[in-house]
Design an enzyme around this catalytic site. Structure first.
Site, PDB file in Angstrom:
ATOM      1  N   CYS A   2       0.875  -1.166   0.000  1.00 23.45           N
ATOM      2  CA  CYS A   2       0.000   0.000   0.000  1.00 23.45           C
ATOM      3  C   CYS A   2       0.915   1.220   0.000  1.00 23.45           C
ATOM      4  CB  CYS A   2      -0.848   0.070   1.280  1.00 23.45           C
ATOM      5  SG  CYS A   2      -1.961  -1.332   1.498  1.00 23.45           S
ATOM      6  N   ARG A  16      -4.503   7.049   0.030  1.00 25.89           N
ATOM      7  CA  ARG A  16      -3.667   5.868  -0.088  1.00 25.89           C
ATOM      8  C   ARG A  16      -4.190   4.945  -1.178  1.00 25.89           C
ATOM      9  NH1 ARG A  16      -5.531   2.119   3.931  1.00 25.89           N
ATOM     10  NH2 ARG A  16      -3.551   0.985   3.841  1.00 25.89           N
ATOM     11  N   ASN A  79       0.245  -2.397   5.774  1.00 26.46           N
ATOM     12  CA  ASN A  79       0.785  -3.711   6.097  1.00 26.46           C
ATOM     13  C   ASN A  79       2.262  -3.616   6.478  1.00 26.46           C
ATOM     14  OD1 ASN A  79       0.092  -6.417   6.352  1.00 26.46           O
ATOM     15  ND2 ASN A  79       0.980  -6.972   4.377  1.00 26.46           N
TER      16      ASN A  79
END
Lengths: 324, 324, 324, 324
Positions: A2, A16, A79
């Site tokens: 991401c 994002r 993540n």
């Protein structure tokens, strides 16, 4: 995978890409100010700021991937596998939160980044999953408002809060590496360069754009960080909501993996499920699904008083084109 | 700077970014089949295929940057400064065209790439500007249909037609270099790699996306060619018009210079004015302006019979967002 | 794989690495001026310049990989597989040579590059192997003296002579690509750069050497060309024979594949068998074998009158270190 | 700038380049076992292992840049500006050493890396210059023997000892970054690759060496680390002293900045003053000066009993070539 980023034009923008190999039922979710958010170890927030973001709702609880509150404070979780570490025991006197509680807690309680940073001083992230059957997600976070951004990481070395002058966050390794890694790219420039280093060679320049030759183009976490940071620091200032939102999606698209370009170890395609952009100043969420070029808008302030319940809004997965 | 590309899903898609430092009044233009196209040295085409594309209209003539005709044959002209060479004299028995005539001539006369290639055998491009006050533009062209693509270059060495297996065209240097240059990137893969080359090092992998580490991320002509070619050759096949169009814009966005990232020698910003995508199979033009995230659609078949005159359609420069 | 280069200090230096997967019996060979060189299609040179270089001697004939003559004209042949093309038929009025004859013919007959270039105008390279059992080697050549360098390529498009302002030659693809490819590296500098592009980031610079970040470090033909050309164009001028020779070997060592870093399709190690450096001004050959760090010297002028036969000198493969 | 590395063949080799902009009077120095080494805060070593290395001798004290002792334990100090931090106060019960004392202390007292690691547990590096007029040098160290290598860093975070599986050390930033950074290069291979990613493109491969395309070729600290680590992990095992020493210098030469390619902020040339290689197993120092291609050898065991005083040996700066 991401990439989160921040852009300051007249308003402040935050957003994002969410890159994964399978959809997880994400939708836009508004938590109205009268909702009342509960926490495992901390007292509930009966009165809190309203917030909007992309989330899944499980058992009536908003599991936000990213959100902005009505004051313009933004947060996103990305993540961070192999590096995120959550502690086993609550610590008296600290702010004891499960990872999924961090975004609603901060956005519920803090009006700006200064307040958030003060609260984060005592953060203790606990290894508590939302439900037995939902595994803990290894995450780190970017928290930002118009004044700046910080990154929150809880690793085996403890909780660290980093200032993030680049206004970017991706994934592994820990944030310090990414910031250091930018030092490799100090010779890049948006300006054109002489065709080559041989005055006498007669080789003709290829044209514009060679000044940033050396910028990495792959989709690794580190290269997305560098590319996003370089583009952000070289971007023009835009005027008008349409142009500002267009710019933000251009920036995200420069780092968003195209379907097929990144595979997981099982051979599944890992790609950008959706891209989101908040106008944090006005409390508007813009969002675009993978398989549809349309950017949809949702206004927090318009809808936060509709209800005291979570408002869930599905994002269309398809565009019906309107013909000129 | 510009990047053109082709994508074969169930339908055939063709499009490009148009990168420049100032708008030139471009709009969508339909040339209906009854329009009748005139040429300097060649007889006029009274009956010709209808076509749609982005163009400026000067003195009633469509100066196409790119277009598709009603049979699905596509063409785009891209900047080729310092290498494009147009001859001073017409040659009897050859196809003598001014550069601005190439797109309307081919799309007016040819139903597919095979016919176009046959015609291009005798091409002689003449140094004739459209009007005294409009300078000759140095260009090379990609011509494509569902069966494949060719590149047309007229340099000091004469006219050359290249097969383009990559389905990509950018700018300088001549096409042969770009194709050769791809050989550098044979070690890149969409699959993940082991974290590093030291089994015993204990360094943790950064995660997915490292297999294509080495892909160039800058906006030079050569790097855009490599990046586009690599992404095209690794892309997934998409289904449904919404997903196919979304994919095409994702691919263009991976090479479209964000405003501020490329400067000209005069310090002006050189960026993507618009991005276009044709569904060549259905005769639909999708187009998106720089400062607006919305993709607009125009259907050739719906409108080609409206008139025998050029149909000019302005593309909105701003999005009024519709709120969910 | 091989890299040839030229350096102009007070004297003129020329040399190369010879990279292969197996030794071919190479040694230093002096062709004294009274030797008399024979050719397949051209009259023999009874009177010719003496020359020294690395060669194998077969049936009394010197098969030079590279050499310098007593006037300071230098030549080297480098592998050019897949692109070298030799013609099947001699052409009346042209200079008809077998590939292995090119070096002795030019160095035997020409006092300088100007004479060599004049002769090369009419070159026709013939597909004649030295002997039935010795296959034709696909080659291209660098010819140089103090005044400059040219590259000679015989491909399917005919014989081409290129000026080589970089003073470098490696292998595939054809020379034009290499020269164009240098245009990518115009943003590199020997000077230090600011740590990164974020003034406010606080990331410390890694130190010196970042100005040339982006210079390729692999052993592909194209990357060796870029690295050698960049280093040559940024090198200091040296004084004194010891320093000049040391510099030349440093430059070669920057592009010489270390054993193990390059494998062939059969998994054999492809590495630098030897590195050679001529002081072309003085007629001295310096040479170093793979497995021995010592640089050996052989003086053409000292030995060219010893004999009318080829003088073969074995290069020691091992160093017996002398202890201080 | 400097690069240190280790190679395990039949014997164990250790060495480095010393890169700087001006010579500092370095020479080979043997500290015989009867010399007796004094320290500021620690008791003198009356009985200690003999050692050999490159050093300057000031006031009768050997200031080693790198050295090996008679048991085969090796140590080298490398520049670490901006990150090295030395403490102001001695700590009771710890090993309190000035930075210049670390090498003689460890090599004097420890027979192997295990012993050295045990001692380093309690290390406290003090901000004590050798003499008022000699500034403190900011350093970090590699300590190694046949069994492995560690890196010692004293920063604002305290003293850290890292295992160094790469067997390489360069300069900034701290060691952890370098090891992580290797993860970027997991897609590189010594094996050849298919010419490119387009089966149908017809572009011919450039040949061997493309598998490691992406390896950085510049002289920054991080790129030298990657290049050295990659080459070390792909090197062949060599046999015979001549070949092993030749290999070691080839490896150093792949990262040694050629004069002119790196400039300091004052525009001075920063280059490899000398390259050294210890056969740690046999106690031999091989060393080569910048302006001379000859490798000189000095045998610790042959000379350690000559004297109880430091034995200083000047390294010739020039080669008088011996002609074959």
């Amino acid at each position: 995978m991401c990439t989160a980023m921040t852009v300051r034009n007249k308003d402040f923008y935050f957003g994002r890409t969410l890159d994964w190999d399978t959809s997880f039922g994400e939708r836009a979710v508004i938590t109205p100010r009268g909702f009342g958010v509960r926490f495992r170890m901390e007292p509930p927030q009966r009165m809190h700021y309203a917030m909007i973001g992309m989330a899944t709702v499980v058992d009536g609880y908003p599991l936000y991937a990213e959100a902005v509150n009505s004051c313009g404070l933004c947060a996103a979780g990305l993540n961070f596998p192999g590096n995120a570490y959550y502690s086993e025991t609550a610590e008296e006197g600290n702010l004891n939160l499960a990872p999924y509680e961090l975004i609603p807690y901060l956005l519920g309680a803090c009006a700006d980044l200064t307040q958030a940073k003060a609260m984060l001083q005592d953060l203790n992230l606990l290894a508590i999953p939302f439900r037995e059957d939902i595994p803990l997600t290894p995450l780190h976070w970017m928290i930002a408002d118009r004044s700046g951004a910080v990154v929150v990481e809880s690793t085996a070395c403890g909780v660290r809060i980093y200032d993030d002058p680049a206004g970017v966050l991706t994934n592994n390794p820990p944030f310090g590496f990414h910031l250091q890694n930018l030092s490799h790219y100090g010779n890049l420039t948006a300006a054109p360069v002489k065709g080559d280093f041989l005055d006498e060679s007669g080789a003709r320049s290829f044209g514009l754009g060679l000044g940033c030759h050396g910028l990495p183009g792959d989709y690794s976490s580190t290269s997305r960080f560098v590319r996003a940071a370089w583009l952000l620091s070289h971007r023009s200032e835009m005027k008008g909501e349409s142009a500002c939102v267009a710019q933000f999606f251009h920036l995200l698209d420069a780092v968003a993996p195209v379907k097929g370009s990144v595979l997981t170890e099982n051979g599944k395609e890992h790609y950008t499920l959706y891209a989101s952009c908040f106008n944090a100043t006005r409390g508007v969420l813009y969002v675009r699904s993978c398989n549809s070029p349309t950017v949809w808008a949702i206004d927090l302030h318009q809808r936060e008083h509709e209800s005291e319940k979570l408002i869930e809004i599905e994002i269309p997965q398809k565009t019906e084109f309107s013909f000129l």
